[in-house]
Design a protein around this motif. Structure first.
Motif, PDB file in Angstrom:
ATOM      1  N   ALA A  77      12.238   5.328  -4.138  1.00  0.00           N
ATOM      2  CA  ALA A  77      13.318   5.492  -2.999  1.00  0.00           C
ATOM      3  C   ALA A  77      13.279   6.745  -2.507  1.00  0.00           C
ATOM      4  O   ALA A  77      13.639   6.794  -1.422  1.00  0.00           O
ATOM      5  N   ALA A  78      13.323   7.899  -3.421  1.00  0.00           N
ATOM      6  CA  ALA A  78      13.512   9.338  -2.926  1.00  0.00           C
ATOM      7  C   ALA A  78      12.448   9.685  -1.873  1.00  0.00           C
ATOM      8  O   ALA A  78      12.891  10.111  -0.811  1.00  0.00           O
ATOM      9  N   TYR A  79      11.281   9.379  -2.062  1.00  0.00           N
ATOM     10  CA  TYR A  79      10.261   9.715  -0.936  1.00  0.00           C
ATOM     11  C   TYR A  79      10.245   8.990   0.264  1.00  0.00           C
ATOM     12  O   TYR A  79      10.051   9.299   1.298  1.00  0.00           O
ATOM     13  N   PHE A  80      10.696   7.571  -0.132  1.00  0.00           N
ATOM     14  CA  PHE A  80      10.493   6.542   1.029  1.00  0.00           C
ATOM     15  C   PHE A  80      11.760   6.995   1.662  1.00  0.00           C
ATOM     16  O   PHE A  80      11.641   6.903   3.088  1.00  0.00           O
ATOM     17  N   GLY A  81      13.161   7.137   1.239  1.00  0.00           N
ATOM     18  CA  GLY A  81      14.168   7.400   2.113  1.00  0.00           C
ATOM     19  C   GLY A  81      14.239   8.944   2.699  1.00  0.00           C
ATOM     20  O   GLY A  81      14.301   9.075   4.084  1.00  0.00           O
ATOM     21  N   MET A  82      13.671   9.981   2.066  1.00  0.00           N
ATOM     22  CA  MET A  82      13.457  11.225   2.628  1.00  0.00           C
ATOM     23  C   MET A  82      12.538  11.195   3.666  1.00  0.00           C
ATOM     24  O   MET A  82      12.495  11.997   4.646  1.00  0.00           O
ATOM     25  N   GLY A  83      11.462  10.402   3.774  1.00  0.00           N
ATOM     26  CA  GLY A  83      10.493  10.418   4.613  1.00  0.00           C
ATOM     27  C   GLY A  83      10.928   9.818   6.014  1.00  0.00           C
ATOM     28  O   GLY A  83      10.922  10.419   7.157  1.00  0.00           O
ATOM     29  N   GLY A  84      11.989   8.975   5.866  1.00  0.00           N
ATOM     30  CA  GLY A  84      12.661   8.074   6.936  1.00  0.00           C
ATOM     31  C   GLY A  84      13.508   9.318   7.576  1.00  0.00           C
ATOM     32  O   GLY A  84      13.583   9.387   8.761  1.00  0.00           O
ATOM     33  N   TYR A  85      14.322   9.944   6.887  1.00  0.00           N
ATOM     34  CA  TYR A  85      15.314  10.861   7.292  1.00  0.00           C
ATOM     35  C   TYR A  85      14.631  12.383   8.051  1.00  0.00           C
ATOM     36  O   TYR A  85      15.042  12.424   9.279  1.00  0.00           O
ATOM     37  N   GLY A 238       8.215   5.049   4.802  1.00  0.00           N
ATOM     38  CA  GLY A 238       9.875   5.492   5.199  1.00  0.00           C
ATOM     39  C   GLY A 238       9.775   6.065   6.505  1.00  0.00           C
ATOM     40  O   GLY A 238      10.911   5.377   7.215  1.00  0.00           O
ATOM     41  N   GLY A 239       8.950   6.871   6.984  1.00  0.00           N
ATOM     42  CA  GLY A 239       9.124   7.278   8.396  1.00  0.00           C
ATOM     43  C   GLY A 239       8.711   6.323   9.478  1.00  0.00           C
ATOM     44  O   GLY A 239       9.524   6.249  10.400  1.00  0.00           O
ATOM     45  N   LEU A 240       7.856   5.543   8.899  1.00  0.00           N
ATOM     46  CA  LEU A 240       7.326   4.527  10.004  1.00  0.00           C
ATOM     47  C   LEU A 240       8.608   3.358  10.071  1.00  0.00           C
ATOM     48  O   LEU A 240       8.895   2.947  11.218  1.00  0.00           O
ATOM     49  N   LYS A 241       9.301   3.023   9.093  1.00  0.00           N
ATOM     50  CA  LYS A 241      10.476   2.296   9.331  1.00  0.00           C
ATOM     51  C   LYS A 241      11.468   2.651   9.858  1.00  0.00           C
ATOM     52  O   LYS A 241      12.255   2.003  10.703  1.00  0.00           O
ATOM     53  N   SER A 242      11.771   4.079   9.598  1.00  0.00           N
ATOM     54  CA  SER A 242      13.005   4.695  10.689  1.00  0.00           C
ATOM     55  C   SER A 242      12.631   4.427  12.049  1.00  0.00           C
ATOM     56  O   SER A 242      13.419   4.433  12.818  1.00  0.00           O
ATOM     57  N   LEU A 243      11.303   4.650  12.512  1.00  0.00           N
ATOM     58  CA  LEU A 243      11.024   4.489  13.965  1.00  0.00           C
ATOM     59  C   LEU A 243      10.982   3.240  14.263  1.00  0.00           C
ATOM     60  O   LEU A 243      11.570   2.666  15.262  1.00  0.00           O
ATOM     61  N   VAL A 244      10.533   2.125  13.539  1.00  0.00           N
ATOM     62  CA  VAL A 244      10.757   0.694  13.807  1.00  0.00           C
ATOM     63  C   VAL A 244      12.068   0.266  14.013  1.00  0.00           C
ATOM     64  O   VAL A 244      12.503  -0.309  15.132  1.00  0.00           O
ATOM     65  N   PHE A 245      13.122   0.924  13.347  1.00  0.00           N
ATOM     66  CA  PHE A 245      14.445   0.286  13.696  1.00  0.00           C
ATOM     67  C   PHE A 245      15.129   1.194  14.147  1.00  0.00           C
ATOM     68  O   PHE A 245      16.489   0.816  14.343  1.00  0.00           O
ATOM     69  N   GLY A 246      14.725   2.346  14.558  1.00  0.00           N
ATOM     70  CA  GLY A 246      15.545   3.363  15.188  1.00  0.00           C
ATOM     71  C   GLY A 246      16.731   4.049  14.323  1.00  0.00           C
ATOM     72  O   GLY A 246      17.761   4.328  15.003  1.00  0.00           O
ATOM     73  N   ILE A 247      16.679   3.744  12.903  1.00  0.00           N
ATOM     74  CA  ILE A 247      17.843   4.502  12.201  1.00  0.00           C
ATOM     75  C   ILE A 247      17.189   4.562  10.794  1.00  0.00           C
ATOM     76  O   ILE A 247      16.283   4.091  10.106  1.00  0.00           O
ATOM     77  N   ALA A 248      17.985   5.550  10.093  1.00  0.00           N
ATOM     78  CA  ALA A 248      17.381   5.982   8.782  1.00  0.00           C
ATOM     79  C   ALA A 248      18.800   6.030   7.865  1.00  0.00           C
ATOM     80  O   ALA A 248      19.710   6.830   8.427  1.00  0.00           O
ATOM     81  N   THR A 249      19.122   5.409   6.852  1.00  0.00           N
ATOM     82  CA  THR A 249      20.352   5.440   6.228  1.00  0.00           C
ATOM     83  C   THR A 249      20.088   5.596   4.855  1.00  0.00           C
ATOM     84  O   THR A 249      19.069   5.666   4.298  1.00  0.00           O
TER      85      THR A 249
END
Length: 328
Positions: A77-85, A238-249
């Protein structure tokens, strides 16, 4: 649990490389996957499909590590979440285009994996898993305090932007095709890695690391490279998910996210190419269509997981491959 990939010492048919390293059975399965990606947005909600593909890529990245190297990480989750941030911050604050933002998220995930992996691979088994979990929690608390992450509010209103400066990703259908394309690239990259000489060494390490070492392979170097590749692809997801939903949490960097990807890989089938996609599809579909049960969703997921482990010890895809006597 049975050996990864659903094998129990039995020879399987159609094992010769047929096309781009795929066996004949895998070519058929890949064709079904392509058909699903091409047709599904016309019948299913595109945002649901994009979420599925983001987690499928995440699960594929995790499966590269556990399924083909035998390293169980509780901290992906560290890499997934940090990629999103990082992707969200780059797109919103720095104004980078989506393609560069996603790449940057993947690079940061890989860099984080390099640091954590360099320390973690010095241990094996449960000690390795606990080290990855400990570092993941450190990353989580860093994200709670770091100014650029927005703390508990996260990074909101992340713009999707224009892909290559031309394609408007604010339209869900356009964003879906980008997500599907990134997933396929990641999927094919993992397939190429697994079926390369490098991948053969990884599998030999999984089966018997002391013997691989005795043959002259620097196993720690191979494990670290696999760890970095897995972390980088998780960062892209994770980065792709943040763009899809417009939010990183903080949800994406919390330890429960690591648990979810473990669940997806086990349900789909460890050490199988198509297992992570199927496992992600099962878990995300349950989360979506069982949402009305509220907190009971996790209980239902737990029951289904126990049933899958008891009835499908190789995972869904692993068992199907075992029944058909082919590799999937």
């Amino acid at each position: 649990m049975a050996a990864p990939g659903g094998f129990s010492g039995t020879d399987f048919r159609n094992e010769e490389a047929y096309f781009l390293g795929f066996t004949q059975a895998q070519v058929f399965a890949f064709a079904v996957l392509i058909a699903f990606l091409a047709i599904s947005p016309f019948f299913l909600y595109p945002v649901f499909l994009m979420k599925l593909l983001c987690f499928a890529l995440f699960a594929c990245a995790f499966n590269l590590l556990i399924g083909y190297v035998g390293l169980l990480s509780f901290g992906h989750a560290a890499y997934f979440g940090m990629g999103g941030y990082i992707t969200g911050h780059a797109a919103k604050v720095w104004g980078l285009p989506p393609e560069l933002s996603i790449i940057l998220g993947g690079l940061v995930g890989a860099a984080l994996g390099l640091v954590i992996g360099w320390i973690a691979i010095r241990r094996q088994g449960i000690y390795f898993a606990m080290i990855t979990l400990a570092f993941a929690q450190m990353v989580y608390f860093f994200c709670v305090q770091a100014p650029f992450t927005g703390g508990e509010d996260g990074i909101q209103s992340i713009p999707r932007g224009y892909f290559l400066g031309v394609v408007d990703l604010s339209r869900d259908i356009n964003m879906y095709w980008l997500t599907a394309g990134v997933f396929l690239l990641g999927f094919l990259l993992i397939h190429r890695i697994v079926h390369s000489p490098f991948g053969m060494v990884l599998k030999s390490i999984r089966e018997n690391e002391p013997r691989a070492t005795s043959l002259g392979y620097r196993t720690d170097d191979y494990k670290l490279m696999a760890f970095v590749l897995s972390a980088g692809l998780a960062g892209v997801a994770g980065g792709l998910k943040s763009l899809v939903f417009g939010i990183a949490t903080l949800t994406d960097v919390f330890w429960t996210m690591s648990g979810e990807v473990v669940l997806m890989s086990l349900v789909g089938g460890l050490g199988t190419i198509f297992g992570p996609f199927v496992g992600a599809a099962v878990i995300i579909t349950m989360q979506n269509y069982l949402a009305e049960f509220g907190a009971w969703v996790t209980v239902i997921q737990g029951v289904i997981f126990v049933l899958c482990v008891l009835a499908f010890r190789r995972g869904l895809v692993g068992e199907i491959g075992n029944w058909l006597r082919v590799r999937l």
